[in-house]
Design a protein around this motif. Structure first.
Motif, PDB file in Angstrom:
ATOM      1  N   PRO A 173      71.622  46.602 -40.722  1.00  0.00           N
ATOM      2  CA  PRO A 173      71.847  45.283 -41.081  1.00  0.00           C
ATOM      3  C   PRO A 173      73.254  44.482 -40.723  1.00  0.00           C
ATOM      4  CG  PRO A 173      72.074  46.775 -42.870  1.00  0.00           C
ATOM      5  CD  PRO A 173      71.851  47.694 -41.773  1.00  0.00           C
ATOM      6  N   ILE A 174      73.565  44.511 -39.584  1.00  0.00           N
ATOM      7  CA  ILE A 174      74.590  43.620 -38.913  1.00  0.00           C
ATOM      8  C   ILE A 174      74.258  42.916 -37.806  1.00  0.00           C
ATOM      9  CG2 ILE A 174      74.945  45.902 -37.514  1.00  0.00           C
ATOM     10  CD1 ILE A 174      78.137  45.632 -38.046  1.00  0.00           C
ATOM     11  N   PHE A 175      75.365  41.753 -37.458  1.00  0.00           N
ATOM     12  CA  PHE A 175      74.957  40.863 -36.250  1.00  0.00           C
ATOM     13  C   PHE A 175      75.556  41.981 -35.072  1.00  0.00           C
ATOM     14  CE2 PHE A 175      75.890  37.858 -39.523  1.00  0.00           C
ATOM     15  CZ  PHE A 175      74.753  37.106 -39.207  1.00  0.00           C
ATOM     16  N   LEU A 176      74.792  41.511 -33.992  1.00  0.00           N
ATOM     17  CA  LEU A 176      75.032  42.366 -32.756  1.00  0.00           C
ATOM     18  C   LEU A 176      76.535  42.089 -32.111  1.00  0.00           C
ATOM     19  CD1 LEU A 176      73.945  44.111 -30.555  1.00  0.00           C
ATOM     20  CD2 LEU A 176      73.041  42.069 -29.278  1.00  0.00           C
ATOM     21  N   ASP A 177      76.917  40.766 -32.207  1.00  0.00           N
ATOM     22  CA  ASP A 177      78.027  40.689 -31.793  1.00  0.00           C
ATOM     23  C   ASP A 177      79.238  41.372 -32.623  1.00  0.00           C
ATOM     24  OD1 ASP A 177      77.744  38.981 -33.905  1.00  0.00           O
ATOM     25  OD2 ASP A 177      78.806  37.390 -32.841  1.00  0.00           O
ATOM     26  N   THR A 178      78.829  41.673 -33.866  1.00  0.00           N
ATOM     27  CA  THR A 178      79.773  42.188 -34.807  1.00  0.00           C
ATOM     28  C   THR A 178      79.862  43.774 -34.556  1.00  0.00           C
ATOM     29  OG1 THR A 178      79.515  40.741 -36.553  1.00  0.00           O
ATOM     30  CG2 THR A 178      80.508  42.840 -37.184  1.00  0.00           C
ATOM     31  N   ALA A 179      78.906  44.264 -34.378  1.00  0.00           N
ATOM     32  CA  ALA A 179      78.801  45.833 -34.041  1.00  0.00           C
ATOM     33  C   ALA A 179      79.369  46.204 -32.654  1.00  0.00           C
ATOM     34  CB  ALA A 179      77.311  46.169 -34.049  1.00  0.00           C
ATOM     35  N   MET A 180      79.539  44.929 -31.508  1.00  0.00           N
ATOM     36  CA  MET A 180      80.113  45.694 -30.377  1.00  0.00           C
ATOM     37  C   MET A 180      81.638  45.796 -30.601  1.00  0.00           C
ATOM     38  SD  MET A 180      78.600  42.813 -27.728  1.00  0.00           S
ATOM     39  CE  MET A 180      76.573  42.624 -27.387  1.00  0.00           C
ATOM     40  N   ASN A 181      82.001  46.804 -29.688  1.00  0.00           N
ATOM     41  CA  ASN A 181      83.467  47.401 -29.628  1.00  0.00           C
ATOM     42  C   ASN A 181      83.629  47.025 -27.927  1.00  0.00           C
ATOM     43  OD1 ASN A 181      85.708  48.511 -29.341  1.00  0.00           O
ATOM     44  ND2 ASN A 181      84.909  50.621 -29.576  1.00  0.00           N
ATOM     45  N   PRO A 182      84.378  45.990 -27.662  1.00  0.00           N
ATOM     46  CA  PRO A 182      84.581  45.648 -26.423  1.00  0.00           C
ATOM     47  C   PRO A 182      85.349  46.897 -25.693  1.00  0.00           C
ATOM     48  CG  PRO A 182      85.250  43.773 -27.797  1.00  0.00           C
ATOM     49  CD  PRO A 182      84.800  45.219 -28.550  1.00  0.00           C
ATOM     50  N   GLY A 183      86.153  47.751 -26.400  1.00  0.00           N
ATOM     51  CA  GLY A 183      87.004  48.563 -25.861  1.00  0.00           C
ATOM     52  C   GLY A 183      86.169  49.923 -25.510  1.00  0.00           C
ATOM     53  N   GLN A 184      85.051  50.195 -25.838  1.00  0.00           N
ATOM     54  CA  GLN A 184      84.240  51.519 -25.564  1.00  0.00           C
ATOM     55  C   GLN A 184      84.294  51.908 -24.317  1.00  0.00           C
ATOM     56  OE1 GLN A 184      80.051  51.600 -26.302  1.00  0.00           O
ATOM     57  NE2 GLN A 184      79.553  49.900 -25.104  1.00  0.00           N
ATOM     58  N   GLU A 185      84.045  53.149 -24.056  1.00  0.00           N
ATOM     59  CA  GLU A 185      83.932  53.706 -22.800  1.00  0.00           C
ATOM     60  C   GLU A 185      82.508  53.590 -22.276  1.00  0.00           C
ATOM     61  OE1 GLU A 185      85.090  57.705 -22.730  1.00  0.00           O
ATOM     62  OE2 GLU A 185      87.524  57.144 -23.185  1.00  0.00           O
ATOM     63  N   GLU A 186      82.177  53.104 -21.152  1.00  0.00           N
ATOM     64  CA  GLU A 186      80.741  52.818 -20.737  1.00  0.00           C
ATOM     65  C   GLU A 186      80.100  54.219 -20.686  1.00  0.00           C
ATOM     66  OE1 GLU A 186      79.174  50.103 -20.657  1.00  0.00           O
ATOM     67  OE2 GLU A 186      80.850  48.527 -20.608  1.00  0.00           O
ATOM     68  N   PRO A 187      78.900  54.307 -21.274  1.00  0.00           N
ATOM     69  CA  PRO A 187      78.051  55.415 -21.143  1.00  0.00           C
ATOM     70  C   PRO A 187      77.196  55.254 -19.786  1.00  0.00           C
ATOM     71  CG  PRO A 187      76.959  53.930 -22.550  1.00  0.00           C
ATOM     72  CD  PRO A 187      78.410  53.403 -22.328  1.00  0.00           C
ATOM     73  N   VAL A 188      76.670  56.255 -19.628  1.00  0.00           N
ATOM     74  CA  VAL A 188      75.667  56.258 -18.215  1.00  0.00           C
ATOM     75  C   VAL A 188      74.629  55.486 -18.662  1.00  0.00           C
ATOM     76  CG1 VAL A 188      74.160  57.666 -16.709  1.00  0.00           C
ATOM     77  CG2 VAL A 188      76.208  58.631 -17.780  1.00  0.00           C
ATOM     78  N   LEU A 189      73.974  55.321 -19.813  1.00  0.00           N
ATOM     79  CA  LEU A 189      72.837  54.191 -20.022  1.00  0.00           C
ATOM     80  C   LEU A 189      73.548  53.204 -20.931  1.00  0.00           C
ATOM     81  CD1 LEU A 189      69.755  56.173 -21.108  1.00  0.00           C
ATOM     82  CD2 LEU A 189      70.199  55.054 -18.909  1.00  0.00           C
ATOM     83  N   LYS A 190      73.802  52.043 -20.350  1.00  0.00           N
ATOM     84  CA  LYS A 190      74.493  50.846 -21.378  1.00  0.00           C
ATOM     85  C   LYS A 190      73.899  50.219 -22.167  1.00  0.00           C
ATOM     86  CE  LYS A 190      77.195  50.158 -16.975  1.00  0.00           C
ATOM     87  NZ  LYS A 190      77.425  49.274 -16.189  1.00  0.00           N
ATOM     88  N   LEU A 191      73.172  50.996 -23.032  1.00  0.00           N
ATOM     89  CA  LEU A 191      72.618  50.379 -24.412  1.00  0.00           C
ATOM     90  C   LEU A 191      73.438  49.839 -25.140  1.00  0.00           C
ATOM     91  CD1 LEU A 191      70.297  53.901 -25.166  1.00  0.00           C
ATOM     92  CD2 LEU A 191      69.626  51.618 -23.934  1.00  0.00           C
ATOM     93  N   PRO A 192      72.542  48.579 -25.811  1.00  0.00           N
ATOM     94  CA  PRO A 192      73.479  47.913 -26.650  1.00  0.00           C
ATOM     95  C   PRO A 192      73.828  48.736 -27.978  1.00  0.00           C
ATOM     96  CG  PRO A 192      71.189  47.300 -26.905  1.00  0.00           C
ATOM     97  CD  PRO A 192      71.259  48.456 -25.746  1.00  0.00           C
ATOM     98  N   PRO A 193      74.751  48.224 -28.924  1.00  0.00           N
ATOM     99  CA  PRO A 193      74.895  48.761 -30.082  1.00  0.00           C
ATOM    100  C   PRO A 193      73.927  48.448 -31.177  1.00  0.00           C
ATOM    101  CG  PRO A 193      76.163  46.724 -30.020  1.00  0.00           C
ATOM    102  CD  PRO A 193      75.755  47.069 -28.678  1.00  0.00           C
ATOM    103  N   LYS A 194      73.718  49.409 -31.919  1.00  0.00           N
ATOM    104  CA  LYS A 194      72.397  49.273 -32.917  1.00  0.00           C
ATOM    105  C   LYS A 194      72.689  47.954 -33.878  1.00  0.00           C
ATOM    106  CE  LYS A 194      70.096  52.631 -31.155  1.00  0.00           C
ATOM    107  NZ  LYS A 194      68.724  52.354 -30.520  1.00  0.00           N
TER     108      LYS A 194
END
Length: 442
Positions: A173-194
């Protein structure tokens, strides 16, 4: 479905049965309550029917025997129903006029995967990448969007479901843009935050939570920061926790069963996981399952029937050992007071089964080869539709023409692609870019 129940159920408040738009008066002989009507609306929706041709784990590489998103959702609903019946009969929290509503749980379980795009998680990854500058994409958030906007009559609040149903499918129960961390290290699969909601669906989300106090909303939307990862939500409603557990059980057992039948997982790996329970008296059905496995021969013509008995014992053990945990939060609604969990050893077993499916199936070469091609297909379709809107349906062209921003236009294209089945997406790709009839060969 259970039609007859006690006159009053104090586990649910009047606000749980409310809809965003008042429904038309029904015939006086209609015996269904609000949650049973939700069930009917979901089952009769086009989005639900499309699940029959969407990838669950294995995809079309294996023929027509294995689970699809549709059969998976039906099995999750059945497991959730079993958990509810077990808790209503055995838990001191849910007795008499304070019982879990089976129809609500079944309806929410059937709807929980409606937003998943074609080609499984690779499809989700591809759409999120395409929508990177337009608000992103996530399958759970698309489920909420389908139920509150896309399915049903235009401007009619989607399927116009009850507040309780919508809260039951909000796993994150959170907005997608709120869950995003722009500074994250990109994983092999660039799945969106939950996340369970796009920012463009804020109105429906705020209505869904409007019956809660400010403190309850803060509790439900609470997150934790994890270094180099996206934000993670910490809480969900009682029904949602049941459906999430049922989903995990179905994934760890039914998908493993399919994989063994198809030779992707060796029978010996399952025997190894169950061996610690071989002489355990705590879980008699697991003990029986382990002994049954010892007598199984991979070449046995009756393997699939005997294997089904083993997994039936596993599922029964999980269901009959579900525990109710009381949240340390003074909520006014009972649905925020509790969540469900498994004992530690059973949770570990279930996680090992899920990891086995992930390792031997999802990350296998032949599944990843098909998934990668599906990702390519979605990228091509998105670029084509954004470049030429005459490739869209008449209805979607109208929505594009009414779009005030490029982000709104991209969301229309995203909705169209996300709603496609695997086979329809491939047919559309073939029309635009040439034949690829051997796409699913390996």
């Amino acid at each position: 479905m259970i039609i007859y129940r006690s006159q009053e159920n104090n586990l649910y408040l009047p606000s749980d049965m409310e809809r965003r738009r008042t429904s038309a008066a029904t015939h006086g002989k209609d015996a269904r309550d609000a949650f049973e009507k939700d069930y009917g609306r979901i089952v009769h929706s086009a989005a639900f029917r499309r699940l029959q041709s969407k990838t669950q784990v294995i995809g079309r590489i294996a023929g027509d025997f294995h689970r699809t998103r549709l059969t998976h959702s039906m099995e999750v609903a059945q497991i959730a129903r079993g958990i509810a019946i077990y808790l209503n009969n055995n838990s001191s929290y849910f007795t008499g006029n304070k019982a879990l509503d089976v129809s609500l749980l079944e309806a929410a379980a059937l709807a929980h995967d409606l937003g998943h795009p074609p080609f499984g998680h690779r499809g989700e990854e591809a759409l999120h990448t395409c929508m990177e500058d337009y608000g992103g994409f996530e399958g759970n958030a698309q489920t909420f969007r389908i139920l509150t906007r896309l399915e049903g009559e235009q401007d009619a609040c989607g399927l116009n479901l009850t507040r309780a149903l919508l809260m039951s499918i909000m796993k994150y129960p959170i907005f997608l843009d709120t869950a995003m961390n722009p500074g994250q290290e990109e994983p092999v699969l660039k799945l969106p935050p939950k996340a369970s909601v796009f920012r463009c669906d804020q109105e429906a989300f705020e209505w869904t939570l409007s019956s809660l106090t400010e403190q309850e909303r803060d509790f439900l939307m609470e997150t934790e920061k994890v270094p180099n990862q996206h934000r993670r939500t910490l809480h969900q409603t009682l029904e949602c926790s049941i459906i999430e557990l049922a989903d995990d059980i179905a994934y760890g057992t039914h998908d493993a069963e399919d994989a063994i039948q198809l030779g992707l997982i060796r029978l010996s790996r399952l025997k190894t996981l169950l061996r610690p329970f071989h002489n355990s008296g705590i879980y008699p059905e697991l003990q029986e399952a382990s002994k049954d496995l010892d007598g199984l021969d991979p070449e046995d013509t009756q393997l699939k029937y005997r294997l089904k008995k083993v997994f039936a014992r596993l599922i029964s053990t999980f269901i009959t050992h579900v525990q109710v945990v009381e949240n340390q939060f003074p909520a006014s609604t009972p649905r925020l007071q509790f969540h469900v969990a498994l004992p530690g050893d059973l949770r570990t077993l279930l996680d090992c089964l899920k990891q086995l499916v992930s390792e031997k199936v999802i990350h296998s070469q032949r599944v990843q080869t098909i998934s990668w091609k599906g990702k390519h297909v979605i990228h091509c379709l998105f670029h084509a539709f954004m470049t030429e809107d005459r490739l869209l349906t008449e209805h979607d062209r109208m929505l594009v023409n009414c779009s005030a921003t490029e982000a709104e236009r991209a969301r229309v294209v995203c909705d169209y692609i996300a709603g496609m089945t695997d086979s329809f997406a491939m047919r559309m790709y073939d029309r635009l870019f040439g034949q690829s009839r051997n796409f699913f060969d390996y």
